[in-house]
Scaffold this active site. Structure first.
Site, PDB file in Angstrom:
ATOM      1  N   HIS A  24     -11.180  -6.154   8.298  1.00 45.91           N
ATOM      2  CA  HIS A  24     -11.939  -5.924   7.060  1.00 45.91           C
ATOM      3  C   HIS A  24     -13.206  -5.106   7.331  1.00 45.91           C
ATOM      4  CE1 HIS A  24      -9.493  -9.497   6.265  1.00 45.91           C
ATOM      5  NE2 HIS A  24      -9.536  -9.170   4.994  1.00 45.91           N
ATOM      6  N   GLU A  41       0.836  -1.210   0.000  1.00 45.40           N
ATOM      7  CA  GLU A  41       0.000   0.000   0.000  1.00 45.40           C
ATOM      8  C   GLU A  41       0.868   1.257   0.000  1.00 45.40           C
ATOM      9  OE1 GLU A  41      -0.453  -2.613   1.982  1.00 45.40           O
ATOM     10  OE2 GLU A  41      -2.347  -3.408   1.198  1.00 45.40           O
ATOM     11  N   PRO A  76      -0.147   1.290   6.032  1.00 50.60           N
ATOM     12  CA  PRO A  76       1.223   1.400   5.498  1.00 50.60           C
ATOM     13  C   PRO A  76       1.387   2.580   4.532  1.00 50.60           C
ATOM     14  CG  PRO A  76       0.455  -0.868   5.376  1.00 50.60           C
ATOM     15  CD  PRO A  76      -0.733  -0.022   5.749  1.00 50.60           C
ATOM     16  N   ALA A 104     -10.018  -0.607   3.559  1.00 47.46           N
ATOM     17  CA  ALA A 104      -9.523   0.579   4.270  1.00 47.46           C
ATOM     18  C   ALA A 104      -8.634   0.176   5.439  1.00 47.46           C
ATOM     19  CB  ALA A 104     -10.693   1.418   4.764  1.00 47.46           C
TER      20      ALA A 104
END
Lengths: 409, 334
Positions: free
Chosen positions: B126, B57, B86, B81
């Site tokens: 998640h 990311e 990172p 999200a």
């Protein structure tokens, strides 16, 4: 059963203040001994170069071996001049910082070749993503010193409007990307720029610089991953100047292998070069840039050099390394070495050198005078404080309009 | 169109209109994304316009920043999200400040799309709603749609915007206007008027809220999934609530909020994210600053609890219509 000999290893440098500096752990191979592979070589065939040390100038200042770029007298003089100008500029800016005219400064003493030789080996349109010690890129690209000083002073002509600490330059026109204090972030951004350029079949490439200390950041590895995956046209320079503020290179992982070798796991050709050898830095950069421009992807270059002075004006290196360490650094000084080469080649003389030194000092003095006429951090003209609310967004949103009013600006 | 189709259409339109638009992220290329938002876009627009990225990311956003500096208009997907952290250094220290720190010489015209929020048994990795982390950052814009029509118009506006935009997609709404009644089947979007989505280009401007239910008794400030929860709560309690869908959290449409609260004198703030220092705290502070003398009741916050999102206790965590309804009742009776 094995005896438990587990222990935590904390790397320590060879010597500390009060001890006799010792550089015996650094192997300096003779100049000219490393082969220069064809630019389209398969990276698998040159893995050894990640542990070699490419050097062109021998101890007598003679250029030897395949890597000699055979530069013209004009090109050599341009390089020498840019390195000397960078050094003279640094010297003045530290003086004015000591006089209280700005808050902070960072010199590049001893590392001038790293930036200057690279700038001259790249095309002007190539995009540089530097860290904070490559002011030599701007100098070599003939960017006005007055503009750089305006930034250092955060004065009324500072294009960055007093928002950045000294030396965090930015020049879109000179292809010099904005410096970040969060180390390593520019490395993966450079790869993104290069990917965009490649997607447009643009001939311009990107070059990035990172310190050996910051190779421990995730951004370094993101950069190598993306550069390798997409074969981005980028030159990834690691400036190994041995010190990350007070931490020697062992703290960044330099005890077990070279920093250049980090590139091999990504399948990226990786070369290690004498960073104080102007000709070697030029030649290796050119090799990597040609590869990138020919669609052969990224190259990692470790520039083995030495940070001859403190990290910044806020640092006192005598607290963590012997004061005389710089004097025994085995790869010498980049300006002295290029000068010796040019004198040896009959292209230069001590008198010319002294005259150039005087001339550049005057150039810097005049630039300083002009810049100070636009103000310094503490005195004279400033950008209006109301501008601090500008450029947060392209258009100022209502809450910032309101806050600017509350601030009375 | 359902929400996924609307988002897909927005990206298709953007790719077609502007050759600088470049889309990448994990699994977004050939496969078309784990939620299918980029389905077919690589096939239609080519490999170099829509492609897969490594699981990195921080690298994805950094590369977007670099591409933006070159002149591209990157649209990247962070798969959940919850995985965005990172990339926070590149978002907060780099993208958000690029225009400012360079005196306007460079900027980051990037859009970061990311599915957020709970209701899918995603557990703590998640289900998160990290919008409050980004609304706190000067230089970022944060957008959260609640229906297909807005999703397409807001996403096109975000892509065309020259500032970095966090575009959080309420993943529980992808297939229907979920109102928090997890024990009942969700109606498909096709039965909802906001599923009427034009094929071509249009924008829903950033920074403009939408009053989705007019009312007089209390103002409810919500966004994303909570818009539908708030509507359900109003209907089930019979309280004449005015429900405002904020749509853009930064920049915020304060005018629409204060006009409503000044009239109703009561305000309930609803979000799925954890409470402490959540965006609701900012909303409550703003309402207090601007509407104090019109207020007739304390401002209530109905939010996720200050715990990680628990897998097995999803519905005890999720601020559903029951909790929102109770808050509405307390507020109108105060």
């Amino acid at each position: 059963m094995l005896k438990n000999s587990s222990r935590l290893h904390i790397p320590e440098p060879g010597c500390r203040p009060g001890e006799t500096p010792d550089m015996s752990h650094i192997t300096v191979p003779p100049a000219g001994e490393v082969r220069r592979p064809a630019e389209d070589v398969d990276p698998a065939e040159i893995r050894d170069l990640a542990w070699a040390l490419i050097r062109v100038l021998d101890d007598g200042g003679n250029p030897v071996g395949d890597w000699n770029p055979g530069l013209s007298a004009d090109a050599l003089e341009k390089g020498l001049r840019a390195m000397m100008l960078t050094r003279a500029y640094d010297a003045r800016m530290v003086r004015v910082q000591r006089q209280g005219k700005t808050s902070f400064y960072m010199k590049s003493t001893g590392e001038e070749a790293v930036a200057v030789a690279a700038a001259l080996a790249l095309e002007y349109g190539d995009m540089c993503f530097p860290t904070y010690r490559q002011q030599g890129l701007l100098v070599a690209r003939d960017w006005p010193l007055v503009d750089m000083m305006n930034q250092v002073y955060s004065n009324s002509r500072d294009r960055l409007k007093g928002r950045q600490m000294p030396v965090f330059y930015s020049s879109r026109e000179a292809g010099f990307f904005s410096i970040s204090g969060n180390l390593g972030t520019q490395y993966s951004q450079a790869v993104g720029w290069a990917m965009a350029s490649a997607a447009d079949s643009d001939s311009r490439i990107a070059a990035a610089w990172i310190g050996e200390g910051a190779t421990a950041e995730g951004d370094f590895h993101h950069a190598l991953t993306f550069a390798s995956v997409y074969q981005a046209p980028v030159v990834l320079n690691i400036v190994n100047n041995q010190w990350a503020i007070s931490s020697f290179s062992g703290i960044a992982g330099g005890e077990r292998t070279t920093f250049a070798s980090r590139g091999l796991g990504y399948g990226i050709p990786s070369l290690r070069v004498d960073g104080n050898d102007f000709l070697a830095v030029y030649a290796v950069t050119r090799w990597a840039a040609n590869r990138a421009r020919s669609g052969l992807g990224p190259t990692v270059i470790e520039l083995f050099t030495y940070r001859a002075e403190g990290h910044s004006t806020s640092d006192d290196p005598s607290k963590y390394r012997p004061g005389t360490e710089a004097a025994v650094w085995p790869l010498g000084d980049p300006i002295e070495r290029l000068k010796a080469h040019m004198i040896g080649a009959g292209l230069w003389s001590e008198d010319q050198h002294a005259a150039l030194e005087r001339e550049l000092e005057e150039v810097v003095r005049a630039a300083g005078k002009e810049s100070e006429s636009y103000g310094t951090l503490k005195e004279g003209a400033r950008i209006p404080a109301s501008t601090m609310f500008d450029d947060v967004y392209k258009e100022m949103p209502p809450h910032l309009v309101e806050q600017r009013k509350q601030a009375g600006l | 169109m359902n929400m996924i189709e609307a988002l897909n259409s927005a990206m298709d339109v953007a790719l077609t209109r502007d050759p600088a638009v470049t889309i990448f992220g994990q699994d977004v290329g050939y496969f078309g994304g784990v939620f299918r938002a980029t389905d077919g876009l690589q096939r239609k627009h080519g490999l170099t316009r829509v492609f897969d990225a490594p699981i990195s990311e921080g690298g994805i956003v950094a590369v977007a920043v670099g591409m933006g500096a070159y002149g591209k208009r990157p649209v990247v997907e962070i798969q959940f999200a919850d995985y965005i952290y990172p990339a926070t250094d590149q978002l907060i220290s780099e993208a958000a400040r690029m225009r400012y720190r360079t005196g306007g010489e460079w900027w980051s015209p990037i859009t970061v799309r990311s599915p957020y929020g709970g209701g899918i048994y995603g557990g703590q990795t998640h289900s998160q709603s990290p919008e409050g982390i980004f609304t706190h950052v000067a230089g970022l814009k944060t957008v959260i749609p609640s229906n297909p029509y807005d999703a397409k118009g807001l996403l096109i506006a975000a892509i065309e915007d020259d500032d970095p935009v966090l575009f959080f997609e309420p993943k529980r709404l992808y297939n229907g206007p979920f109102d928090g009644h997890h024990d009942k089947p969700v109606e498909p979007w096709s039965k909802h008027p906001a599923s009427e989505v034009p094929e071509g280009h249009y924008v829903v401007p950033l920074g403009k809220a939408n009053i989705v239910r007019a009312g007089n008794a209390v103002t409810v400030l919500a966004y994303g999934t909570m818009v539908h929860v708030a509507l359900a709560a109003a209907q089930e309690t019979g309280i004449d609530a005015e429900v405002i869908d904020l749509r853009t959290l930064m920049p915020l449409d304060l005018e629409t909020i204060t006009r409503s609260v000044s009239r109703t004198g009561r305000c309930v703030v609803v979000h799925e994210a954890t409470r402490t220092c959540g965006f609701g705290a900012e909303l409550a502070a703003l309402v207090q600053e601007h509407c104090f003398f019109d207020l007739e009741a304390p401002i209530e916050r109905v939010t996720g609890w200050d715990t990680p999102y628990p897998h097995a206790f999803e519905w005890e965590y999720f601020p559903g219509p029951k909790r929102v309804g109770e808050a509405l009742r307390r507020t109108v009776e105060a």
